[in-house]
Design a protein around this motif. Sequence first.
Motif, short mmCIF file in Angstrom:
data_model
loop_
_atom_site.label_atom_id
_atom_site.label_comp_id
_atom_site.label_asym_id
_atom_site.label_seq_id
_atom_site.Cartn_x
_atom_site.Cartn_y
_atom_site.Cartn_z
N ASN A 176 8.24 -2.76 2.21
CA ASN A 176 9.81 -3.23 1.76
C ASN A 176 10.81 -3.41 1.28
N ARG A 177 10.20 -3.99 0.11
CA ARG A 177 10.54 -4.25 -1.02
C ARG A 177 10.04 -3.24 -1.91
N ALA A 178 9.07 -2.56 -2.20
CA ALA A 178 9.40 -1.24 -2.70
C ALA A 178 10.30 -0.86 -2.87
N ARG A 179 10.29 0.16 -1.22
CA ARG A 179 11.08 1.10 -0.93
C ARG A 179 12.35 1.24 -1.03
N ALA A 180 12.97 0.42 -1.39
CA ALA A 180 14.65 -0.15 -1.77
C ALA A 180 14.20 0.21 -2.80
N ILE A 181 13.90 0.18 -3.81
CA ILE A 181 14.03 1.12 -5.39
C ILE A 181 13.37 2.25 -5.25
N ALA A 182 12.44 2.62 -4.22
CA ALA A 182 12.10 3.88 -4.08
C ALA A 182 13.51 4.78 -3.46
N ASP B 89 3.50 7.67 -8.52
CA ASP B 89 3.71 6.98 -8.07
C ASP B 89 4.75 5.81 -9.50
N ILE B 90 4.66 6.18 -10.11
CA ILE B 90 4.95 5.46 -11.70
C ILE B 90 6.54 5.86 -11.76
N ASN C 238 0.88 -1.13 -0.17
CA ASN C 238 0.24 0.20 0.15
C ASN C 238 1.46 1.15 -0.17
N GLN C 239 0.34 1.64 -0.27
CA GLN C 239 1.08 3.49 -1.35
C GLN C 239 1.42 4.37 0.11
N SER C 240 0.48 4.41 0.92
CA SER C 240 1.49 5.23 2.21
C SER C 240 2.09 5.08 2.71
N GLN C 241 2.55 3.41 2.80
CA GLN C 241 4.02 2.63 3.59
C GLN C 241 5.46 3.19 2.72
N VAL C 242 5.49 3.97 2.05
CA VAL C 242 6.85 4.35 1.37
C VAL C 242 6.60 5.68 0.86
N SER C 243 7.29 6.00 1.46
CA SER C 243 7.47 7.46 1.73
C SER C 243 7.20 8.39 0.65
N GLY C 244 8.18 7.48 -0.28
CA GLY C 244 9.12 8.20 -2.11
C GLY C 244 7.63 8.85 -2.65
N HIS C 245 6.58 8.60 -2.53
CA HIS C 245 5.51 9.07 -2.59
C HIS C 245 5.44 10.53 -2.97
N ALA C 246 5.14 10.34 -1.21
CA ALA C 246 4.47 11.96 -1.53
C ALA C 246 5.82 13.09 -1.85
N GLU C 247 7.15 12.24 -1.72
CA GLU C 247 8.26 13.09 -1.76
C GLU C 247 8.21 13.33 -3.06
N LEU C 248 8.27 12.56 -3.97
CA LEU C 248 8.37 12.39 -5.51
C LEU C 248 7.43 13.69 -5.86
N ALA C 249 6.24 13.51 -5.64
CA ALA C 249 4.82 14.15 -5.95
C ALA C 249 5.07 15.67 -5.43
#
Length: 350
Positions: A327-333, A140-141, A86-97
């Motif tokens: 956790n795996r998404a965050r490593a990429i983000a 997100d993308i 779920n999106q909100s667990q990876v803070s990079g979404h908001a930072e990059l936005a």
Amino acid sequence: MAFVERVFSGVQPTGNLHLGNYLGAIVNFVKLQETHNCIYCVVDMHAITMPTDVWGGPAELARNTREVTAAFIAAGIDPKKHIVFNQSQVSGHAELAWIFNCVARMGWLNRMTQFKEKAGKDRENASVGIFDYPVLMAADILLYRATHVPVGDDQKQHLELSRDIAQKFNNDFGDSIRNNGFNDGLYFPLPEPLITGPATRVMSLRDGTKKMSKSDASDNSRINLTDDADTIAQKIRKAKTDPEPLPTEEKGLEPRPEADNLVGIYAALAGVSKQAVLKDFGGGQFSSFKNALVDVCVAKLSPIAAEMKKLVADPGHVDAILVDGANRARAIADETMRRTKDIVGFIRQA
């Protein structure tokens, strides 16, 4: 530069996933994991752009997030081979936005047709999030530097915006991108729409001219993924039809939206063409065809409903899947954000 091919797609946790969601998106998600590296996101940050009475408040949001996750898994997505989170667990979404907010232009967002549809006539009272969520969608993308996005007709404009933002970022920061080791001056890819074949557009069981929707006041207008076999049968038998027999040729469906919808549902679930369905049932009455449609729907959807029920009853297990995926998404983000901050000129902890 050569980008690693990666698919990203997100689904809002707004509750009541139905047959339209399944045939229009989730079926393709399952197929794509056989050929692509996939990231599937439950976009809970997007859900809260609407008024609270739409997304239901905190408890409902958490429940719906788990239900969408359960639907992914029950339908056949493998969270060990691919990433589900779920999106909100990876803070990079908001930072990059936020960075992309400073790249995107008001004129681009003013042209977004979905804002006009969702905000309605009272645009002054619409949330900033509703206006700006296409930028978050781009983040997100591009946070995963995804190269491909499965999209329906209503999302093509947003994917174009993602491409525009990526291109402008690459142009605005081209020198810095090259100074950071990307000799061609390209950091973000221009994501391509992923066409997986003719889209299955599922319409209301009560009105063949309207899309199947969770917002329809009548529950009989849709088949929910959580419906049991008896409920599915009841809804199909009550589905609106017309008095004529089914045509023998596909062209005969064109002026008959309800017939076209039911034949399309059968074809999609059975994995055959509409013409093949009409070869078997053309010239016959709807009653016998509906009985066959019930059998196909129950055979395909009942196992999904049963597995969803099992998963939703164990929220700890679902949450563990989301945490592992995050956790795996965050490593990429995190890698994307580290390089993005260097390119923009932000000082960060080494």
